[in-house]
Design a protein around this motif. Sequence first.
Motif, PDB file in Angstrom:
ATOM      1  N   SER A 111       0.794  -1.241   0.084  1.00  0.00           N
ATOM      2  CA  SER A 111      -0.023  -0.010  -0.160  1.00  0.00           C
ATOM      3  C   SER A 111       0.903   1.239  -0.038  1.00  0.00           C
ATOM      4  CB  SER A 111      -0.895  -0.009   1.220  1.00  0.00           C
ATOM      5  OG  SER A 111      -1.883   1.210   1.197  1.00  0.00           O
ATOM      6  N   LEU A 112       2.124   1.337   0.990  1.00  0.00           N
ATOM      7  CA  LEU A 112       2.754   2.479   1.061  1.00  0.00           C
ATOM      8  C   LEU A 112       3.710   2.713  -0.397  1.00  0.00           C
ATOM      9  CD1 LEU A 112       3.890   2.076   4.547  1.00  0.00           C
ATOM     10  CD2 LEU A 112       2.241   3.674   3.640  1.00  0.00           C
ATOM     11  N   THR A 133      11.793   1.124   5.742  1.00  0.00           N
ATOM     12  CA  THR A 133      13.379   0.741   5.229  1.00  0.00           C
ATOM     13  C   THR A 133      13.409  -0.082   3.991  1.00  0.00           C
ATOM     14  OG1 THR A 133      13.716   0.403   7.641  1.00  0.00           O
ATOM     15  CG2 THR A 133      15.283  -0.792   6.031  1.00  0.00           C
ATOM     16  N   VAL A 134      14.346   0.492   3.260  1.00  0.00           N
ATOM     17  CA  VAL A 134      14.251  -0.207   1.948  1.00  0.00           C
ATOM     18  C   VAL A 134      15.709  -0.616   1.492  1.00  0.00           C
ATOM     19  CG1 VAL A 134      12.599   1.316   0.797  1.00  0.00           C
ATOM     20  CG2 VAL A 134      14.908   1.835   0.544  1.00  0.00           C
ATOM     21  N   GLU A 140      21.076  -0.689   2.071  1.00  0.00           N
ATOM     22  CA  GLU A 140      19.830  -0.381   2.968  1.00  0.00           C
ATOM     23  C   GLU A 140      19.880   1.081   3.300  1.00  0.00           C
ATOM     24  OE1 GLU A 140      17.893  -3.439   5.738  1.00  0.00           O
ATOM     25  OE2 GLU A 140      19.031  -2.046   7.016  1.00  0.00           O
ATOM     26  N   ARG A 141      18.651   1.672   3.450  1.00  0.00           N
ATOM     27  CA  ARG A 141      18.443   3.147   3.756  1.00  0.00           C
ATOM     28  C   ARG A 141      16.929   3.008   4.189  1.00  0.00           C
ATOM     29  NH1 ARG A 141      16.399   6.810  -0.466  1.00  0.00           N
ATOM     30  NH2 ARG A 141      15.301   5.643  -2.308  1.00  0.00           N
ATOM     31  N   SER A 142      16.878   4.125   4.962  1.00  0.00           N
ATOM     32  CA  SER A 142      16.014   4.407   5.487  1.00  0.00           C
ATOM     33  C   SER A 142      14.955   5.596   5.126  1.00  0.00           C
ATOM     34  CB  SER A 142      15.511   4.836   7.267  1.00  0.00           C
ATOM     35  OG  SER A 142      14.433   5.114   7.860  1.00  0.00           O
ATOM     36  N   ILE A 143      13.676   5.532   4.860  1.00  0.00           N
ATOM     37  CA  ILE A 143      12.904   6.943   4.135  1.00  0.00           C
ATOM     38  C   ILE A 143      11.861   7.268   5.067  1.00  0.00           C
ATOM     39  CG2 ILE A 143      11.735   7.940   2.131  1.00  0.00           C
ATOM     40  CD1 ILE A 143      13.016   5.384   0.430  1.00  0.00           C
ATOM     41  N   ALA A 144      12.006   8.615   5.563  1.00  0.00           N
ATOM     42  CA  ALA A 144      11.076   9.161   6.395  1.00  0.00           C
ATOM     43  C   ALA A 144       9.618   9.614   5.574  1.00  0.00           C
ATOM     44  CB  ALA A 144      11.615  10.492   7.073  1.00  0.00           C
ATOM     45  N   ALA A 145       8.616   9.320   6.158  1.00  0.00           N
ATOM     46  CA  ALA A 145       7.278   9.551   5.735  1.00  0.00           C
ATOM     47  C   ALA A 145       7.255  10.685   4.675  1.00  0.00           C
ATOM     48  CB  ALA A 145       6.189   9.325   6.705  1.00  0.00           C
ATOM     49  N   GLY A 146       7.761  11.737   5.289  1.00  0.00           N
ATOM     50  CA  GLY A 146       7.521  13.035   4.671  1.00  0.00           C
ATOM     51  C   GLY A 146       8.370  13.185   3.289  1.00  0.00           C
ATOM     52  N   ASP A 147       9.428  12.038   3.063  1.00  0.00           N
ATOM     53  CA  ASP A 147      10.205  12.163   1.743  1.00  0.00           C
ATOM     54  C   ASP A 147       9.684  10.920   0.963  1.00  0.00           C
ATOM     55  OD1 ASP A 147      11.670  14.244   2.897  1.00  0.00           O
ATOM     56  OD2 ASP A 147      13.027  12.911   3.952  1.00  0.00           O
ATOM     57  N   ILE A 157      11.330   5.395  -3.580  1.00  0.00           N
ATOM     58  CA  ILE A 157      11.788   3.990  -3.650  1.00  0.00           C
ATOM     59  C   ILE A 157      12.263   3.877  -5.167  1.00  0.00           C
ATOM     60  CG2 ILE A 157      11.345   1.772  -3.348  1.00  0.00           C
ATOM     61  CD1 ILE A 157       9.074   2.354  -1.396  1.00  0.00           C
ATOM     62  N   ALA A 158      13.539   3.295  -5.309  1.00  0.00           N
ATOM     63  CA  ALA A 158      14.263   3.034  -6.486  1.00  0.00           C
ATOM     64  C   ALA A 158      13.835   1.877  -7.197  1.00  0.00           C
ATOM     65  CB  ALA A 158      15.605   3.155  -6.366  1.00  0.00           C
ATOM     66  N   PRO A 159      13.704   1.669  -8.358  1.00  0.00           N
ATOM     67  CA  PRO A 159      13.266   0.549  -9.113  1.00  0.00           C
ATOM     68  C   PRO A 159      13.665  -0.866  -8.652  1.00  0.00           C
ATOM     69  CG  PRO A 159      13.444   2.672 -10.833  1.00  0.00           C
ATOM     70  CD  PRO A 159      14.282   2.846  -9.491  1.00  0.00           C
ATOM     71  N   ASP A 160      15.126  -0.645  -8.171  1.00  0.00           N
ATOM     72  CA  ASP A 160      15.662  -1.806  -7.771  1.00  0.00           C
ATOM     73  C   ASP A 160      15.586  -2.215  -6.355  1.00  0.00           C
ATOM     74  OD1 ASP A 160      17.723  -0.145  -7.157  1.00  0.00           O
ATOM     75  OD2 ASP A 160      19.296  -1.117  -7.524  1.00  0.00           O
ATOM     76  N   GLU A 161      14.882  -1.412  -5.571  1.00  0.00           N
ATOM     77  CA  GLU A 161      14.612  -1.412  -3.898  1.00  0.00           C
ATOM     78  C   GLU A 161      13.469  -2.289  -3.544  1.00  0.00           C
ATOM     79  OE1 GLU A 161      17.538   2.221  -2.321  1.00  0.00           O
ATOM     80  OE2 GLU A 161      15.203   2.842  -2.897  1.00  0.00           O
ATOM     81  N   VAL A 162      13.703  -2.796  -2.501  1.00  0.00           N
ATOM     82  CA  VAL A 162      12.417  -3.472  -1.928  1.00  0.00           C
ATOM     83  C   VAL A 162      11.978  -2.971  -0.694  1.00  0.00           C
ATOM     84  CG1 VAL A 162      11.605  -5.840  -1.038  1.00  0.00           C
ATOM     85  CG2 VAL A 162      13.114  -5.808  -3.161  1.00  0.00           C
ATOM     86  N   LEU A 163      10.773  -2.489  -0.360  1.00  0.00           N
ATOM     87  CA  LEU A 163      10.496  -2.336   1.033  1.00  0.00           C
ATOM     88  C   LEU A 163      10.588  -3.305   1.881  1.00  0.00           C
ATOM     89  CD1 LEU A 163       7.720   0.416   1.606  1.00  0.00           C
ATOM     90  CD2 LEU A 163       8.131  -1.225   3.209  1.00  0.00           C
TER      91      LEU A 163
END
Length: 281
Positions: A111-112, A133-134, A140-147, A157-163
């Motif tokens: 959903s996110l 976290t993706v 691995e990196r963390s993405i704040a909701a605001g970003d 989220i990049a095309p090759d990243e998995v949440l």
Amino acid sequence: MIPAEFDYIAPDTLEDAISALKGGGEDAKLLAGGHSLLPLMKLRLAAPSLLVDLRKVPGLDGAARENGGWRIGAMTRHAALERNGELGVLARAAGTIADPQVRNRGTIGGSLAHGDPASDLPAVLLIADGSVTVRGSGGERSIAAGDLFQDYLETSIAPDEVLTEVRVADLGEYGFGYQKFNRRSEDWAMVAVCAVVRMENGSAADVRVGLTNMGSTPLRATAVEEALRGQPLNADSIAQAAEQAAEGTDPPADLNASAEYKAHLARVLCKRALEEAAGLS
């Protein structure tokens, strides 16, 4: 309609999923619960050449307290969130998603990552100081909701990243409210409002209000928050503050409602959500 032809793979590990996603290029898509992607594929609004199914990947399910907050696996079903009352407003919002069939298949991560501003959970992530976290080929990196939410159906989220996981603050000391308006229970929200309130000495020490489907991304009703923070909460103060709910928004007009009607809904639902959060309803 029938989806366009595609290849399918269900890796056993996260590393294999990332590798398959990278190898498939920009036409590869992840499959979690499928309730966002598959309808688009049936309408041929999305035509991935490869689906990478995450159902066999271990460690992506479940919710647990960690470091003063909640860690939620990306493959956690909406129904599991709904049943966990300790999640507060997140559980309440999850329980309003579509119908039991969808809630037992759809996932918080899917959903996110889909980034639909009419979805219930993105605005909740905003007011819960959430992050995702993706993991991808670059680490691995963390993405704040605001970003996270960039535009309509577009995330950072990049095309090759998995949440892989979602983190939200523990809002156990907050009262909460969630109000949603739609034509049928299984429909997307025309507008929804989530609110949390923490009281101290009879005044609102903290107020957070999230708006669903009032723009191309989920939004915070900052004018409402600022009007109530530090103030006593009663029917009059909430009603006055809720009149500012639509400030700074750009709700999309559609077949269900005009932009003006959605602004009206935001004010009405904001008032109701705040009254619920403050224990006045």
